[in-house]
Design a protein around this motif. Structure first.
Motif, PDB file in Angstrom:
ATOM      1  N   THR A   5      42.120  39.185  21.973  1.00 59.71           N
ATOM      2  CA  THR A   5      41.706  37.884  21.230  1.00 59.71           C
ATOM      3  C   THR A   5      41.162  38.458  19.527  1.00 59.71           C
ATOM      4  O   THR A   5      42.132  37.843  18.583  1.00 59.71           O
ATOM      5  CB  THR A   5      40.446  37.221  21.583  1.00 59.71           C
ATOM      6  N   GLY A  29      47.412  30.301  18.637  1.00 60.75           N
ATOM      7  CA  GLY A  29      47.452  29.390  20.239  1.00 60.75           C
ATOM      8  C   GLY A  29      47.393  30.871  20.963  1.00 60.75           C
ATOM      9  O   GLY A  29      46.875  31.133  21.752  1.00 60.75           O
ATOM     10  N   ILE A  30      48.019  32.102  20.907  1.00 61.05           N
ATOM     11  CA  ILE A  30      47.604  33.372  21.696  1.00 61.05           C
ATOM     12  C   ILE A  30      46.388  33.901  21.726  1.00 61.05           C
ATOM     13  O   ILE A  30      46.021  34.077  23.076  1.00 61.05           O
ATOM     14  CB  ILE A  30      48.950  34.743  21.478  1.00 61.05           C
ATOM     15  N   LYS A  32      43.808  32.197  20.965  1.00 62.75           N
ATOM     16  CA  LYS A  32      42.813  30.989  21.806  1.00 62.75           C
ATOM     17  C   LYS A  32      43.154  31.045  23.766  1.00 62.75           C
ATOM     18  O   LYS A  32      41.573  30.521  24.454  1.00 62.75           O
ATOM     19  CB  LYS A  32      43.534  28.791  21.704  1.00 62.75           C
ATOM     20  N   ILE A  33      44.096  30.981  23.933  1.00 61.83           N
ATOM     21  CA  ILE A  33      44.419  31.397  25.369  1.00 61.83           C
ATOM     22  C   ILE A  33      43.553  32.478  25.937  1.00 61.83           C
ATOM     23  O   ILE A  33      43.072  32.666  26.732  1.00 61.83           O
ATOM     24  CB  ILE A  33      45.867  31.356  25.619  1.00 61.83           C
ATOM     25  N   PHE A  36      39.738  32.202  25.847  1.00 63.48           N
ATOM     26  CA  PHE A  36      39.454  31.818  26.799  1.00 63.48           C
ATOM     27  C   PHE A  36      39.690  31.911  28.827  1.00 63.48           C
ATOM     28  O   PHE A  36      38.575  31.916  29.139  1.00 63.48           O
ATOM     29  CB  PHE A  36      40.223  29.754  27.288  1.00 63.48           C
ATOM     30  N   VAL A  37      40.723  32.862  28.493  1.00 67.98           N
ATOM     31  CA  VAL A  37      40.790  33.627  29.728  1.00 67.98           C
ATOM     32  C   VAL A  37      39.657  34.764  29.414  1.00 67.98           C
ATOM     33  O   VAL A  37      39.021  35.373  30.766  1.00 67.98           O
ATOM     34  CB  VAL A  37      41.914  34.309  29.507  1.00 67.98           C
TER      35      VAL A  37
END
Length: 53
Positions: A5, A29-30, A32-33, A36-37
């Protein structure tokens, strides 16, 4: 997971400073994903960690 991240966040910031909009949006975008994961996995580990006590 947190390491990835941070890496993608740094890449997004550098690309944003240099003005590469597509690259910055993709990296952000990556990031953020993955963020959240990581948060979901952290909460799950907290819940299951407390249930073992």
């Amino acid at each position: 997971m947190l390491k990835w991240t941070i890496i993608f966040l740094v890449v997004a910031i550098i690309a944003g400073v240099l003005g590469f909009g597509g690259i910055a949006a993709g990296a952000a975008g990556i990031a953020k994903i993955l963020f959240f994961v990581f948060i979901v996995l952290f909460v799950i580990s907290l819940i299951f960690g407390r249930s073992r006590l």
